[in-house]
Scaffold this active site. Structure first.
Site, mmCIF file in Angstrom:
data_model
loop_
_atom_site.group_PDB
_atom_site.id
_atom_site.type_symbol
_atom_site.label_atom_id
_atom_site.label_comp_id
_atom_site.label_asym_id
_atom_site.label_seq_id
_atom_site.Cartn_x
_atom_site.Cartn_y
_atom_site.Cartn_z
ATOM 1 N N HIS A 153 -24.264 -22.254 -28.495
ATOM 2 C CA HIS A 153 -25.525 -22.039 -29.184
ATOM 3 C C HIS A 153 -25.969 -23.371 -29.761
ATOM 4 O O HIS A 153 -25.314 -23.916 -30.638
ATOM 5 C CB HIS A 153 -25.333 -21.002 -30.288
ATOM 6 N N LYS A 174 -33.519 -25.839 -35.048
ATOM 7 C CA LYS A 174 -33.088 -26.634 -33.894
ATOM 8 C C LYS A 174 -34.174 -26.674 -32.821
ATOM 9 O O LYS A 174 -34.481 -27.735 -32.273
ATOM 10 C CB LYS A 174 -31.807 -26.058 -33.281
ATOM 11 N N ASP A 192 -31.284 -23.348 -27.292
ATOM 12 C CA ASP A 192 -30.615 -22.118 -27.734
ATOM 13 C C ASP A 192 -29.338 -21.790 -26.969
ATOM 14 O O ASP A 192 -28.353 -21.383 -27.560
ATOM 15 C CB ASP A 192 -31.552 -20.905 -27.671
ATOM 16 N N GLU A 218 -37.690 -20.411 -27.752
ATOM 17 C CA GLU A 218 -38.361 -19.518 -28.691
ATOM 18 C C GLU A 218 -38.693 -20.307 -29.945
ATOM 19 O O GLU A 218 -37.833 -20.960 -30.535
ATOM 20 C CB GLU A 218 -37.467 -18.341 -29.065
ATOM 21 N N ARG A 259 -22.348 -41.479 -46.344
ATOM 22 C CA ARG A 259 -23.314 -42.376 -46.952
ATOM 23 C C ARG A 259 -23.328 -43.733 -46.270
ATOM 24 O O ARG A 259 -24.269 -44.495 -46.402
ATOM 25 C CB ARG A 259 -23.007 -42.551 -48.454
#
Lengths: 332, 88
Positions: A153, A174, A192, A218, A259
């Protein structure tokens, strides 16, 4: 994140499938020499076998489950025997349940031997390629067939030529990021549902789309979008190697984010280590540009072995080492 | 984790509309929801994911739920599958 699913593997392919498909992807033409039920024979592994020892009578450890290659040596060996001996030698091969026999370099099989194979239901093919070339092509085809694969996914995008796999929980955006990247001229591999393959022992991961879904995606609130129809052929890619994984995370005060970029994280996909970048997201943050920088960093690292955080570290170390400042002075 | 096996019951299978309906129902819950079919697991809160299964009538699917409201989510989702997504 859900990249830890176990890889799947085809258990076997039928000889019929092998015969019909090898020519479409690989440079080898096979011709049928007999007519048997090729659906009934199955190939279980990628390795091939040249059954020289089996033909000479030593059938201990005979790897009969592999595709059997008869090249010049094997053919000449059979031909130099008398008729009865020849049949005996060949029986050492065909009395086992071999998937199929391939004659290379246009070698011929004596009609009585071909008949023995047919009686046992063993398909026999011939190719004009030499053994070396035929073995390379057949092994490569079978390697493809038996490669490790899994469906994940996420979204897969080609950004400046770098394959970026975007992962993260449903609803983090996403697809929207993928669409934004496409709009900026990058290429969509899959959204997806991403199919990833690892061929043989290779450390390369090839990502492609699910064939049912193709390049549809989608977008919440909009519905289904066909990226190829909307953005054209330039916006899509067929297969792309996964070079970096970008994980989107919901912003969490408790969590520490990278960081500096000195300590690189990685994640395992189908047993291969892939660099991992974890990106916290919150409204107003332009993830698309950050993904572009992630891809550019991969290129910099790859082609110039340049890592910004390391370069900055070196500069600071240099200044400290050559310190000729009087106390308390600051470098401007 | 709740794991439950269901069978696709409606004639047309798990096509576009039922897929969207499954995802819509699942999205009401906080729990993560996955569907497994022949070793392939998809995120069942993604419409594209559910549609990629293209599961015809009679397909065995394994529903997997994890999260605080998994019990209630499983109850409603299993019922929805058992009813053939309200289709024939």
């Amino acid at each position: 994140m859900s990249l830890d699913q176990k890889g799947l593997k085809k258990r076997s392919v039928t000889v019929a499938y092998f015969f019909e498909n090898i020519g479409t992807t690989h440079d080898i033409k096979l011709r049928r020499l007999n007519s048997v039920d090729e659906q009934k024979r199955r190939i279980f592994e990628r390795d091939l076998h040249r059954p020289g020892l089996a033909l000479s009578g030593f059938t201990n450890l005979f790897t009969y489950k592999r595709v059997q290659i008869l090249g010049n040596t094997e053919t000449r060996f059979l031909n130099h025997l008398g008729e009865e001996e020849r049949r005996q030698a060949f029986d050492n091969l065909v009395r086992f349940k071999v998937p199929c026999i391939i004659l290379t370099s246009n070698n011929k099989l004596q009609p009585d031997l071909l008949e023995m194979a047919t009686e046992q239901g063993i398909p026999v093919f011939v190719t004009r390629h030499s053994s070396t070339k035929a073995i390379y092509q057949v092994t490569d085809f079978l390697d493809d067939q038996f490669s490790l694969y899994q469906q994940y996914h996420g979204s897969m995008v080609d950004v400046y030529g770098v394959g970026v796999l975007l992962i993260g929980k449903s609803g983090l955006g996403k697809s929207e990021i993928a669409l934004d990247l496409v709009e900026r001229g990058h290429g969509l591999v899959a959204d997806d549902v991403v199919v990833i393959r690892r061929k043989g022992e290779s450390m390369q991961l090839s990502a492609s789309r699910n064939n049912i879904i193709d390049h549809f995606m989608e977008i919440r609130g909009l519905g289904v979008v066909d990226v190829k129809a909307n953005f054209g052929i330039r916006a899509i890619r067929d297969v792309k190697e996964v070079l970096v994984v970008a994980e989107l995370l919901e912003w969490n005060k408790e969590m520490e984010y990278e960081r500096l970029g000195l300590d690189t994280k990685s994640t395992k996909v189908l047993g291969v280590d892939v660099p991992l970048v974890q990106l916290p997201i919150f409204p107003g943050k332009n993830i698309t540009v950050i993904i572009e920088v992630v891809a550019l960093n991969v290129l910099l690292k790859r082609y110039s072995n340049y890592v910004a955080a390391e370069a900055l570290t070196d500069r600071i170390k240099q200044v400290i080492k050559n310190d000729e400042r009087t106390e308390g002075e600051i470098v401007l | 984790m709740i794991v439950h096996e269901v069978i696709v019951k409606n004639r047309a299978g798990l096509h576009t509309r039922p897929a969207a309906a499954v995802v819509k129902l699942a999205s009401r819950f906080k729990s993560d929801f996955f569907i497994e079919m022949q070793g392939v697991e998809i995120n069942a809160k993604s419409i594209i994911g559910v549609m990629s299964l293209a599961a015809p009538k009679g397909t065995k699917l394994t529903l997997k739920l994890t999260g605080e409201d998994a019990d209630e989510a499983a109850r409603q989702l299993i019922e929805f599958f058992e009813q053939g997504f309200g289709e024939q």
